[in-house]
Write an enzyme that holds these catalytic residues in place. Structure first.
Site, PDB file in Angstrom:
ATOM      1  N   HIS A  93      42.832  43.671  40.805  1.00  0.00           N
ATOM      2  CA  HIS A  93      41.916  44.413  39.943  1.00  0.00           C
ATOM      3  C   HIS A  93      42.680  45.398  39.061  1.00  0.00           C
ATOM      4  O   HIS A  93      42.198  45.805  38.025  1.00  0.00           O
ATOM      5  CB  HIS A  93      40.891  45.167  40.787  1.00  0.00           C
ATOM      6  CG  HIS A  93      39.774  44.300  41.280  1.00  0.00           C
ATOM      7  ND1 HIS A  93      39.977  43.233  42.108  1.00  0.00           N
ATOM      8  CD2 HIS A  93      38.436  44.342  41.033  1.00  0.00           C
ATOM      9  CE1 HIS A  93      38.810  42.659  42.363  1.00  0.00           C
ATOM     10  NE2 HIS A  93      37.864  43.317  41.723  1.00  0.00           N
ATOM     11  N   SER A  94      43.863  45.789  39.503  1.00  0.00           N
ATOM     12  CA  SER A  94      44.636  46.791  38.766  1.00  0.00           C
ATOM     13  C   SER A  94      45.828  46.139  38.073  1.00  0.00           C
ATOM     14  O   SER A  94      46.654  45.498  38.727  1.00  0.00           O
ATOM     15  CB  SER A  94      45.128  47.863  39.738  1.00  0.00           C
ATOM     16  OG  SER A  94      46.273  48.501  39.223  1.00  0.00           O
TER      17      SER A  94
END
Lengths: 132, 206
Positions: free
Chosen positions: A15-16
Protein backbone atom coordinates in the site's frame (compact mmCIF):
# COMPACT_ATOMS: atom_id res chain seq x y z
CA UNK A 1 13.61 -9.23 -18.68
CA UNK A 2 16.78 -9.11 -20.79
CA UNK A 3 17.02 -12.69 -21.96
CA UNK A 4 20.22 -13.26 -19.99
CA UNK A 5 18.39 -14.86 -17.09
CA UNK A 6 15.87 -17.62 -16.89
CA UNK A 7 15.45 -16.88 -13.20
CA UNK A 8 12.01 -16.41 -11.66
CA UNK A 9 11.01 -12.76 -11.33
CA UNK A 10 9.96 -11.09 -8.07
CA UNK A 11 7.28 -8.40 -7.66
CA UNK A 12 6.68 -6.47 -4.45
CA UNK A 13 3.26 -4.91 -3.84
CA UNK A 14 2.57 -2.66 -0.89
CA UNK A 15 0.00 0.00 0.00
CA UNK A 16 2.97 2.29 0.59
CA UNK A 17 5.29 3.31 -2.28
CA UNK A 18 8.06 3.75 0.29
CA UNK A 19 7.65 0.25 1.68
CA UNK A 20 7.52 -1.34 -1.79
CA UNK A 21 10.56 0.57 -3.01
CA UNK A 22 12.47 -0.02 0.22
CA UNK A 23 11.95 -3.77 0.09
CA UNK A 24 12.90 -3.89 -3.58
CA UNK A 25 16.05 -1.96 -2.72
CA UNK A 26 16.81 -4.38 0.11
CA UNK A 27 16.33 -7.42 -2.14
CA UNK A 28 18.54 -5.89 -4.79
CA UNK A 29 21.35 -5.19 -2.32
CA UNK A 30 21.16 -8.63 -0.76
CA UNK A 31 20.66 -10.75 -3.85
CA UNK A 32 22.10 -8.72 -6.71
CA UNK A 33 20.69 -8.15 -10.14
CA UNK A 34 20.42 -11.66 -11.53
CA UNK A 35 16.74 -11.74 -10.54
CA UNK A 36 14.16 -9.68 -12.46
CA UNK A 37 12.62 -7.42 -9.83
CA UNK A 38 9.91 -4.76 -9.81
CA UNK A 39 7.60 -3.06 -7.30
CA UNK A 40 4.26 -1.34 -7.20
CA UNK A 41 3.22 0.78 -4.25
CA UNK A 42 0.37 3.18 -3.62
CA UNK A 43 -2.72 4.03 -5.63
CA UNK A 44 -2.84 5.81 -8.99
CA UNK A 45 -2.00 9.10 -7.26
CA UNK A 46 0.89 7.65 -5.26
CA UNK A 47 -1.11 7.84 -2.03
CA UNK A 48 -1.54 4.82 0.26
CA UNK A 49 -3.37 2.09 -1.62
CA UNK A 50 -2.84 -0.40 -4.41
CA UNK A 51 -3.44 -0.14 -8.14
CA UNK A 52 -4.15 -3.07 -10.45
CA UNK A 53 -2.73 -1.21 -13.46
CA UNK A 54 0.51 -0.43 -11.63
CA UNK A 55 0.83 -4.04 -10.46
CA UNK A 56 0.30 -5.24 -14.03
CA UNK A 57 3.16 -2.99 -15.19
CA UNK A 58 5.40 -4.30 -12.41
CA UNK A 59 4.69 -7.92 -13.45
CA UNK A 60 5.52 -7.02 -17.04
CA UNK A 61 8.75 -5.34 -15.88
CA UNK A 62 9.84 -8.36 -13.83
CA UNK A 63 8.64 -10.83 -16.45
CA UNK A 64 10.55 -14.07 -16.82
CA UNK A 65 9.53 -17.11 -18.82
CA UNK A 66 10.31 -19.06 -15.65
CA UNK A 67 7.46 -17.19 -13.94
CA UNK A 68 6.95 -14.40 -11.44
CA UNK A 69 6.36 -14.57 -7.69
CA UNK A 70 4.31 -11.71 -6.22
CA UNK A 71 4.53 -10.56 -2.59
CA UNK A 72 1.72 -8.47 -1.10
CA UNK A 73 0.92 -6.71 2.17
CA UNK A 74 -2.68 -6.08 3.29
CA UNK A 75 -6.00 -7.27 1.76
CA UNK A 76 -6.55 -4.93 -1.21
CA UNK A 77 -3.01 -5.63 -2.41
CA UNK A 78 -3.89 -9.28 -2.88
CA UNK A 79 -7.23 -8.58 -4.58
CA UNK A 80 -5.66 -6.05 -6.94
CA UNK A 81 -2.76 -8.41 -7.67
CA UNK A 82 -5.22 -11.17 -8.62
CA UNK A 83 -6.98 -8.71 -10.90
CA UNK A 84 -3.66 -7.69 -12.48
CA UNK A 85 -2.69 -11.32 -13.06
CA UNK A 86 -6.02 -11.95 -14.81
CA UNK A 87 -5.49 -8.89 -16.99
CA UNK A 88 -2.14 -10.34 -18.03
CA UNK A 89 -4.15 -13.04 -19.81
CA UNK A 90 -3.38 -16.67 -20.56
CA UNK A 91 -0.91 -18.29 -20.89
CA UNK A 92 1.26 -15.83 -18.94
CA UNK A 93 -1.21 -15.50 -16.06
CA UNK A 94 -0.62 -19.20 -15.32
CA UNK A 95 3.04 -18.41 -14.64
CA UNK A 96 2.43 -15.87 -11.88
CA UNK A 97 1.90 -16.84 -8.24
CA UNK A 98 0.94 -14.72 -5.25
CA UNK A 99 2.91 -15.94 -2.23
CA UNK A 100 1.35 -16.35 1.17
CA UNK A 101 4.45 -15.17 3.00
CA UNK A 102 5.67 -12.20 5.04
CA UNK A 103 6.51 -9.36 2.66
CA UNK A 104 10.11 -8.57 3.62
CA UNK A 105 11.40 -12.01 4.58
CA UNK A 106 9.39 -13.68 1.83
CA UNK A 107 10.73 -11.43 -0.91
CA UNK A 108 14.35 -11.75 0.22
CA UNK A 109 14.32 -15.53 0.58
CA UNK A 110 12.38 -15.98 -2.66
CA UNK A 111 14.87 -13.81 -4.53
CA UNK A 112 17.77 -15.77 -3.04
CA UNK A 113 16.13 -19.01 -4.14
CA UNK A 114 15.34 -17.58 -7.58
CA UNK A 115 18.93 -16.38 -8.04
CA UNK A 116 20.02 -20.03 -7.94
CA UNK A 117 17.74 -20.86 -10.84
CA UNK A 118 15.00 -22.58 -8.83
CA UNK A 119 11.59 -23.20 -10.42
CA UNK A 120 8.60 -20.98 -9.62
CA UNK A 121 7.04 -23.76 -7.52
CA UNK A 122 10.25 -24.10 -5.50
CA UNK A 123 10.60 -20.31 -5.04
CA UNK A 124 7.00 -20.03 -3.84
CA UNK A 125 7.26 -23.05 -1.54
CA UNK A 126 10.46 -21.74 0.05
CA UNK A 127 8.89 -18.34 0.75
CA UNK A 128 5.67 -19.87 2.04
CA UNK A 129 7.59 -21.97 4.57
CA UNK A 130 8.00 -18.68 6.44
CA UNK A 131 4.26 -18.37 7.01
CA UNK A 132 3.12 -19.10 10.52
CA UNK B 1 -36.64 -7.57 -17.64
CA UNK B 2 -35.26 -6.59 -21.02
CA UNK B 3 -31.68 -5.55 -21.08
CA UNK B 4 -31.36 -2.98 -23.77
CA UNK B 5 -30.25 0.53 -23.25
CA UNK B 6 -29.95 3.59 -25.36
CA UNK B 7 -26.87 5.82 -25.00
CA UNK B 8 -28.73 8.50 -23.10
CA UNK B 9 -29.59 5.97 -20.40
CA UNK B 10 -25.93 4.96 -19.97
CA UNK B 11 -24.85 8.60 -19.76
CA UNK B 12 -27.61 9.33 -17.26
CA UNK B 13 -26.75 6.37 -15.05
CA UNK B 14 -23.06 7.33 -15.05
CA UNK B 15 -23.98 10.86 -14.00
CA UNK B 16 -26.35 9.89 -11.17
CA UNK B 17 -23.80 7.45 -9.79
CA UNK B 18 -21.05 10.07 -9.96
CA UNK B 19 -23.24 12.69 -8.29
CA UNK B 20 -24.36 10.29 -5.55
CA UNK B 21 -20.80 9.30 -4.66
CA UNK B 22 -19.65 12.94 -4.81
CA UNK B 23 -22.43 13.95 -2.41
CA UNK B 24 -21.55 11.10 -0.03
CA UNK B 25 -17.75 11.08 -0.25
CA UNK B 26 -17.25 12.43 3.28
CA UNK B 27 -19.91 10.13 4.71
CA UNK B 28 -18.25 7.05 3.14
CA UNK B 29 -14.81 8.16 4.34
CA UNK B 30 -16.18 8.60 7.85
CA UNK B 31 -17.67 5.08 7.82
CA UNK B 32 -14.32 3.76 6.55
CA UNK B 33 -12.34 5.67 9.20
CA UNK B 34 -14.28 3.78 11.87
CA UNK B 35 -13.27 0.30 10.65
CA UNK B 36 -10.87 0.72 7.73
CA UNK B 37 -8.37 3.24 6.47
CA UNK B 38 -10.73 6.12 5.76
CA UNK B 39 -10.42 6.41 2.00
CA UNK B 40 -13.43 4.54 0.60
CA UNK B 41 -15.25 7.77 -0.29
CA UNK B 42 -12.32 9.40 -2.05
CA UNK B 43 -11.43 6.14 -3.83
CA UNK B 44 -14.98 5.73 -5.13
CA UNK B 45 -15.16 9.38 -6.14
CA UNK B 46 -11.93 9.05 -8.12
CA UNK B 47 -13.31 5.98 -9.90
CA UNK B 48 -16.65 7.61 -10.71
CA UNK B 49 -14.93 10.74 -12.02
CA UNK B 50 -12.75 8.60 -14.28
CA UNK B 51 -15.85 6.84 -15.64
CA UNK B 52 -17.60 10.17 -16.05
CA UNK B 53 -14.63 11.56 -17.98
CA UNK B 54 -15.03 8.70 -20.45
CA UNK B 55 -18.82 9.12 -20.49
CA UNK B 56 -19.16 10.20 -24.07
CA UNK B 57 -17.14 7.36 -25.58
CA UNK B 58 -18.82 4.84 -23.25
CA UNK B 59 -22.28 5.98 -24.33
CA UNK B 60 -21.50 5.22 -27.96
CA UNK B 61 -20.60 1.58 -27.21
CA UNK B 62 -23.06 -1.32 -27.25
CA UNK B 63 -24.51 -1.63 -23.73
CA UNK B 64 -22.61 -4.79 -22.65
CA UNK B 65 -19.31 -3.30 -23.88
CA UNK B 66 -20.02 -0.05 -22.05
CA UNK B 67 -20.71 -1.89 -18.79
CA UNK B 68 -17.55 -3.96 -19.11
CA UNK B 69 -15.46 -0.88 -19.90
CA UNK B 70 -16.91 0.95 -16.89
CA UNK B 71 -15.82 -2.01 -14.75
CA UNK B 72 -12.29 -1.89 -16.12
CA UNK B 73 -12.12 1.87 -15.55
CA UNK B 74 -13.15 1.33 -11.94
CA UNK B 75 -10.45 -1.34 -11.47
CA UNK B 76 -7.80 0.99 -12.85
CA UNK B 77 -8.88 4.05 -10.85
CA UNK B 78 -10.61 3.16 -7.59
CA UNK B 79 -7.72 1.21 -6.10
CA UNK B 80 -8.07 -0.50 -2.73
CA UNK B 81 -10.21 -3.60 -2.59
CA UNK B 82 -13.29 -1.72 -3.84
CA UNK B 83 -11.80 -1.29 -7.34
CA UNK B 84 -11.46 -4.98 -8.18
CA UNK B 85 -14.77 -5.82 -6.45
CA UNK B 86 -16.97 -3.23 -8.20
CA UNK B 87 -14.89 -3.77 -11.34
CA UNK B 88 -15.50 -7.52 -11.29
CA UNK B 89 -19.24 -6.95 -10.79
CA UNK B 90 -19.56 -4.72 -13.85
CA UNK B 91 -17.08 -6.58 -16.05
CA UNK B 92 -18.98 -9.83 -15.38
CA UNK B 93 -22.36 -8.21 -16.05
CA UNK B 94 -20.99 -6.86 -19.34
CA UNK B 95 -19.52 -10.22 -20.40
CA UNK B 96 -22.66 -12.16 -19.48
CA UNK B 97 -24.89 -9.70 -21.33
CA UNK B 98 -22.71 -9.97 -24.41
CA UNK B 99 -22.81 -13.75 -24.29
CA UNK B 100 -26.57 -13.82 -23.97
CA UNK B 101 -27.01 -11.47 -26.90
CA UNK B 102 -29.60 -9.16 -25.32
CA UNK B 103 -31.96 -12.00 -24.54
CA UNK B 104 -30.58 -12.04 -21.05
CA UNK B 105 -32.53 -12.65 -17.91
CA UNK B 106 -31.04 -9.77 -15.94
CA UNK B 107 -31.51 -11.22 -12.43
CA UNK B 108 -29.61 -14.31 -13.56
CA UNK B 109 -26.84 -12.21 -15.08
CA UNK B 110 -26.59 -10.21 -11.87
CA UNK B 111 -26.43 -13.40 -9.78
CA UNK B 112 -23.51 -14.71 -11.80
CA UNK B 113 -21.73 -11.39 -11.46
CA UNK B 114 -22.31 -11.27 -7.70
CA UNK B 115 -20.93 -14.80 -7.38
CA UNK B 116 -17.83 -13.62 -9.27
CA UNK B 117 -17.44 -10.77 -6.76
CA UNK B 118 -17.73 -13.28 -3.90
CA UNK B 119 -15.02 -15.44 -5.46
CA UNK B 120 -12.79 -12.43 -6.07
CA UNK B 121 -13.06 -11.32 -2.44
CA UNK B 122 -13.29 -14.88 -1.05
CA UNK B 123 -16.24 -13.61 0.98
CA UNK B 124 -19.71 -14.88 1.79
CA UNK B 125 -23.02 -13.35 2.78
CA UNK B 126 -22.78 -12.20 6.40
CA UNK B 127 -19.08 -11.28 6.24
CA UNK B 128 -19.94 -7.55 6.43
CA UNK B 129 -19.12 -6.57 2.86
CA UNK B 130 -20.91 -5.16 -0.17
CA UNK B 131 -22.19 -8.72 -0.79
CA UNK B 132 -24.60 -8.15 2.11
CA UNK B 133 -26.32 -5.57 -0.09
CA UNK B 134 -25.83 -7.26 -3.47
CA UNK B 135 -27.47 -10.56 -2.52
CA UNK B 136 -30.64 -8.94 -1.09
CA UNK B 137 -30.82 -6.62 -4.13
CA UNK B 138 -30.63 -9.67 -6.37
CA UNK B 139 -33.35 -11.41 -4.36
CA UNK B 140 -35.62 -8.38 -4.65
CA UNK B 141 -34.94 -8.11 -8.37
CA UNK B 142 -35.55 -11.81 -8.93
CA UNK B 143 -38.91 -11.59 -7.16
CA UNK B 144 -39.83 -8.66 -9.40
CA UNK B 145 -40.07 -6.13 -6.60
CA UNK B 146 -40.79 -2.56 -7.72
CA UNK B 147 -37.76 -0.28 -8.02
CA UNK B 148 -38.65 1.64 -4.85
CA UNK B 149 -38.79 -1.59 -2.87
CA UNK B 150 -35.42 -2.72 -4.25
CA UNK B 151 -33.87 0.57 -3.14
CA UNK B 152 -35.37 0.31 0.34
CA UNK B 153 -34.15 -3.28 0.62
CA UNK B 154 -30.62 -2.13 -0.31
CA UNK B 155 -30.66 0.59 2.36
CA UNK B 156 -32.01 -1.72 5.05
CA UNK B 157 -29.43 -4.36 4.13
CA UNK B 158 -26.57 -1.87 4.38
CA UNK B 159 -27.76 -0.74 7.82
CA UNK B 160 -27.95 -4.35 8.92
CA UNK B 161 -24.20 -4.78 8.39
CA UNK B 162 -23.75 -2.74 11.60
CA UNK B 163 -24.61 -5.86 13.62
CA UNK B 164 -22.14 -8.05 11.76
CA UNK B 165 -18.58 -8.90 12.61
CA UNK B 166 -16.23 -8.25 9.70
CA UNK B 167 -14.66 -11.40 8.29
CA UNK B 168 -13.02 -9.96 5.19
CA UNK B 169 -11.27 -6.73 4.28
CA UNK B 170 -9.44 -4.27 6.46
CA UNK B 171 -12.22 -4.27 9.07
CA UNK B 172 -11.56 -7.97 9.75
CA UNK B 173 -8.37 -6.97 11.57
CA UNK B 174 -10.61 -5.31 14.19
CA UNK B 175 -12.54 -8.50 14.97
CA UNK B 176 -15.36 -7.84 17.44
CA UNK B 177 -14.61 -4.11 17.42
CA UNK B 178 -16.01 -3.95 13.89
CA UNK B 179 -19.48 -4.65 15.33
CA UNK B 180 -21.63 -1.53 15.64
CA UNK B 181 -20.39 0.14 12.46
CA UNK B 182 -22.04 0.08 9.04
CA UNK B 183 -19.71 -1.36 6.39
CA UNK B 184 -18.54 1.36 4.00
CA UNK B 185 -18.63 -0.94 0.94
CA UNK B 186 -22.18 -2.03 1.78
CA UNK B 187 -23.10 1.61 2.20
CA UNK B 188 -21.69 2.76 -1.15
CA UNK B 189 -23.42 -0.21 -2.77
CA UNK B 190 -26.78 0.77 -1.26
CA UNK B 191 -26.31 4.42 -2.25
CA UNK B 192 -25.56 3.42 -5.85
CA UNK B 193 -28.47 0.96 -5.97
CA UNK B 194 -30.84 3.62 -4.69
CA UNK B 195 -29.58 6.18 -7.19
CA UNK B 196 -29.91 3.70 -10.08
CA UNK B 197 -33.42 2.64 -9.00
CA UNK B 198 -34.56 6.25 -8.68
CA UNK B 199 -33.14 7.15 -12.08
CA UNK B 200 -34.71 4.13 -13.78
CA UNK B 201 -37.99 4.89 -12.01
CA UNK B 202 -38.00 8.40 -13.44
CA UNK B 203 -36.81 7.49 -16.93
CA UNK B 204 -38.04 3.94 -17.40
CA UNK B 205 -41.48 3.62 -15.78
CA UNK B 206 -42.11 -0.10 -15.25
Amino acid sequence: MNGKTANVGIVIVSHSPLVARGIADMVRQMVGDCVPLAWSGGNVHGELGTDAGGILKAIEAAWSDAGVAVFVDLGGAETNSEMAIEMLGLPRSGLVSICNAPLVEGAVIAAAEASGGASLAKVVATAEELSP
Amino acid sequence: MAVQAEPVLVAGLIEVCRATIAANTDHLCALDRAIGDGDHGTNMRRGCEAVSAEGESLSSLPFPDAVEKIGLTLVMNVGGAAGPLYGTLLMEIGRELRKSNERADFPQVLKQAIDAVARRGRAHAGDKTLLDVLYPVHAALASRSPLGAIARRAERSANRTADMKAMRGRAAYLGDRSIGHVDPGASSCALLTTAICRYLGEHRPQ
